[in-house]
Design a protein around this motif. Sequence first.
Motif, mmCIF file in Angstrom:
data_model
loop_
_atom_site.group_PDB
_atom_site.id
_atom_site.type_symbol
_atom_site.label_atom_id
_atom_site.label_comp_id
_atom_site.label_asym_id
_atom_site.label_seq_id
_atom_site.Cartn_x
_atom_site.Cartn_y
_atom_site.Cartn_z
ATOM 1 N N PHE A 1 38.650 -19.670 24.157
ATOM 2 C CA PHE A 1 37.932 -20.561 23.241
ATOM 3 C C PHE A 1 38.898 -21.527 22.542
ATOM 4 O O PHE A 1 38.502 -22.201 21.600
ATOM 5 N N SER A 2 40.154 -21.589 22.992
ATOM 6 C CA SER A 2 41.166 -22.160 22.103
ATOM 7 C C SER A 2 42.192 -23.108 22.699
ATOM 8 O O SER A 2 43.192 -23.378 22.039
ATOM 9 N N CYS A 3 41.989 -23.630 23.909
ATOM 10 C CA CYS A 3 43.019 -24.528 24.441
ATOM 11 C C CYS A 3 43.009 -25.834 23.647
ATOM 12 O O CYS A 3 41.974 -26.494 23.541
ATOM 13 N N PRO A 4 44.168 -26.251 23.083
ATOM 14 C CA PRO A 4 44.157 -27.450 22.233
ATOM 15 C C PRO A 4 44.047 -28.763 23.009
ATOM 16 O O PRO A 4 43.834 -29.811 22.422
ATOM 17 N N GLY B 1 50.281 -28.475 23.745
ATOM 18 C CA GLY B 1 50.332 -27.266 22.918
ATOM 19 C C GLY B 1 51.750 -26.702 22.863
ATOM 20 O O GLY B 1 52.454 -26.668 23.860
ATOM 21 N N VAL B 2 52.138 -26.242 21.681
ATOM 22 C CA VAL B 2 53.495 -25.724 21.465
ATOM 23 C C VAL B 2 53.480 -24.201 21.561
ATOM 24 O O VAL B 2 52.630 -23.530 20.966
ATOM 25 N N SER B 3 54.435 -23.661 22.336
ATOM 26 C CA SER B 3 54.550 -22.204 22.496
ATOM 27 C C SER B 3 56.015 -21.814 22.384
ATOM 28 O O SER B 3 56.882 -22.666 22.233
ATOM 29 N N ALA C 1 45.389 -13.207 20.126
ATOM 30 C CA ALA C 1 45.876 -14.172 19.137
ATOM 31 C C ALA C 1 47.371 -14.355 19.336
ATOM 32 O O ALA C 1 48.100 -13.390 19.196
ATOM 33 N N VAL C 2 47.768 -15.553 19.699
ATOM 34 C CA VAL C 2 47.065 -16.821 19.650
ATOM 35 C C VAL C 2 47.327 -17.653 20.901
ATOM 36 O O VAL C 2 48.234 -17.339 21.673
ATOM 37 N N ASN C 3 46.572 -18.745 21.015
ATOM 38 C CA ASN C 3 46.854 -19.762 22.023
ATOM 39 C C ASN C 3 47.956 -20.684 21.460
ATOM 40 O O ASN C 3 48.491 -20.426 20.385
ATOM 41 N N THR C 4 48.255 -21.757 22.148
ATOM 42 C CA THR C 4 49.325 -22.647 21.686
ATOM 43 C C THR C 4 48.923 -23.375 20.403
ATOM 44 O O THR C 4 47.751 -23.528 20.090
#
Length: 306
Positions: A127-130, A215-217, A190-193
Motif C-alpha cells: 500500500f506504500s510505494c512512493p 524512494g530512499v532506503s 514497516a516500512v517501505n522507502t
Amino acid sequence: MNVSVKFCGIEFPNPTVLASGYLGVTGASLASCAKAGAGGATSKTLFMEERPGHPNPSVLQFPGGLINAVGLCGEGIKNARHEFEKYKELAPENPLVGSVGGKTVDEFIECAEIMASYPVDMLELNFSCPNVEGEMGRPIACDPQMTAKATKAIRKVTKKPISVKLSPNVPDIALIAKEAEENGADAITAVNTMGPGMLIDPYARRPILANKVGGVSGYALKPIALKAVYDIYNAVKIPIIATGGIVTGRDALEMLMAGGTLLGIGSSLMYNDMQAFEIILDKIREFMKEEGFEDISELVGLAHET
Ligand SMILES: Cc1cc2nc3c(=O)[nH]c(=O)nc-3n(C[C@H](O)[C@H](O)[C@H](O)COP(=O)(O)O)c2cc1C
C-alpha cells in the motif's frame, strides 16, 4: 539457542526475510537468498498488468543508502505462477511472501485473489510505494480510511495471512497500523522507502534519476524505520516485519528490540551481497550468547521495557 520464528503460524528458520523488490520476482533469484541463509523471501510487487517501470537510471547509490524509482516494473501476476512454483521447488523450507500491488482497490482485490491461489505462505499488500500513485493520487497507506477500506476488502478474498506494508511518509504511522489491524491484517510490514527524494548532477544540471525522484532506503532510512516499528509495536498486537536500513547485525538487534519479529532485508545486499543474511545472523547469535538469551523471541520489544 533458538533463532527460528513462528510468524502468523508460519515457521521461519530464522527472522531474516528478503524485502520485496530488491531481487525481482524470479523463483531462482529469490531461492538463492534462502540458500545464502535467509529465513524466507518476499517477491517483487506484482500488478494485474505487465508494467515497464520507469526508464533508467532508476537505482542510485549515495553515502546514505540507495534511492530508487524502479516504478514497480514486472510481468503481470497472471504470468508469474511458475516463479512461485520454482521457488517452492528450490527452497521448500523457507516461507515465501507474495507481494501484491494495484492502482485501485479493485485491482488489489483481483491481484490478491490470484496471489493467494499461488504457492505462497502469506501475502504482503504493498500500500506504500512512493513512486506509484493510487486512485487517490497518493499511496493507500498515506490515508487511514483508504487503508481500512482496502484491508477489509482484501481480507474477504483469502484466508492466507496478510501483512500490510506501510509508508514512513505519514505523520502517525501507528494510526494507520491500527486501521490495518482492525480491518483484518495479520501482520504489518514497516516500512517501505521514504521520500521521495532527489539527487542532482551539477554538471548535467538536472536530477539524475530519469523519474527525477525516488524512494530512499538503506542507512538513511534506519532511524526512521526503527521509530516506526517502535510506535507500531506500542499500538497493535499483530506482529511486525521490521524493514528499513537493516544493514548490520546491530541494526537487526535494534529492530528486534523496537518490536520487529521478522526482519526485512533489502539494501544490505548492496553492501554485503548475498552474505548479508549470514552477517546479520552471526551477530544476532553472538549477541544472544554473550548476553545470555536462549530464544530470539526474548529480544522482541525489549527496548520498551526500560
Ligand atoms: C530497488 C528497489 C526495489 C524495490 N521494490 C519494491 C517492491 O516491488 N515492492 C515493495 O513493497 N517494496 C519495494 N522496495 C522497498 C523495499 O522492500 C524496502 O521496504 C525498502 O528498501 C527498505 O528496506 P532496506 O532499507 O533494507 O532496503 C524496493 C526497494 C528497492 C531499493
